[in-house]
Design a protein around this motif. Sequence first.
Motif, PDB file in Angstrom:
ATOM      1  N   HIS A 168       2.389   4.155  -3.237  1.00 13.05           N
ATOM      2  CA  HIS A 168       2.192   5.602  -3.193  1.00 13.05           C
ATOM      3  C   HIS A 168       3.397   6.359  -3.727  1.00 13.05           C
TER       4      HIS A 168
ATOM      5  N   HIS B 128       0.833  -1.201   0.000  1.00 11.97           N
ATOM      6  CA  HIS B 128       0.000   0.000   0.000  1.00 11.97           C
ATOM      7  C   HIS B 128       0.875   1.261   0.000  1.00 11.97           C
TER       8      HIS B 128
ATOM      9  N   HIS C 237      -5.582   6.918  -4.000  1.00 13.62           N
ATOM     10  CA  HIS C 237      -6.155   5.572  -4.041  1.00 13.62           C
ATOM     11  C   HIS C 237      -7.064   5.419  -5.263  1.00 13.62           C
TER      12      HIS C 237
ATOM     13  N   LEU D  93      -4.466   4.296   7.147  1.00 17.06           N
ATOM     14  CA  LEU D  93      -3.337   4.297   6.235  1.00 17.06           C
ATOM     15  C   LEU D  93      -3.220   5.663   5.609  1.00 17.06           C
ATOM     16  N   SER D  94      -2.029   6.152   5.563  1.00 20.19           N
ATOM     17  CA  SER D  94      -1.820   7.480   5.002  1.00 20.19           C
ATOM     18  C   SER D  94      -1.691   7.382   3.485  1.00 20.19           C
ATOM     19  N   SER D  95      -1.731   8.488   2.847  1.00 20.13           N
ATOM     20  CA  SER D  95      -1.326   8.516   1.457  1.00 20.13           C
ATOM     21  C   SER D  95      -0.433   9.716   1.257  1.00 20.13           C
TER      22      SER D  95
HETATM   23 ZN   LIG Z   1      -2.824   5.070   1.091  1.00 18.98          ZN
END
Ligand SMILES: [Zn+2]
Length: 126
Positions: free
Chosen positions: A70, A66, A76, A120-122
């Motif tokens: 990025h 994931h 996403h 979850l970060s992006s």
């Molecule tokens: Zn993410």
Amino acid sequence: MKPRCAKAELKHQVAVWAERLEVDVNTVAVRSMRTKWASCSTEGNLTFNTELLGFDEAVRNYVIVHELLHFFVPNHGRLWKSLMRAHLGPYEDLDLELRRQHGRARSQEDDSRSAPPPSLSSLGSR
Ligand SMILES: [Zn+2]
């Protein structure tokens, strides 16, 4: 609960995926975070939540891939989703599993109360 996976093992797992995905990772850190499972910076610095050490390898793979994706896709969107599926198969199941394992770990602690689960970060949007 004793972690089933050592920090070094998680870092190795990240290195293996980084090579496979051809991502230039600068540093990998593992530390406890309240609000995130992992984060990545544009400089190639990755940080993973220590709580992941107690989870299944497949779930850790999900978080690792994931974040690494990025580096190519900062959101996403469709491209990100198709890359996720290409590398992990039905990754939505792993996302559910992540939440399930987090809930199980939480129920074994006393200070669970109503803290929101980490997310979850992006890269682009935090
Ligand atoms: Zn993410």
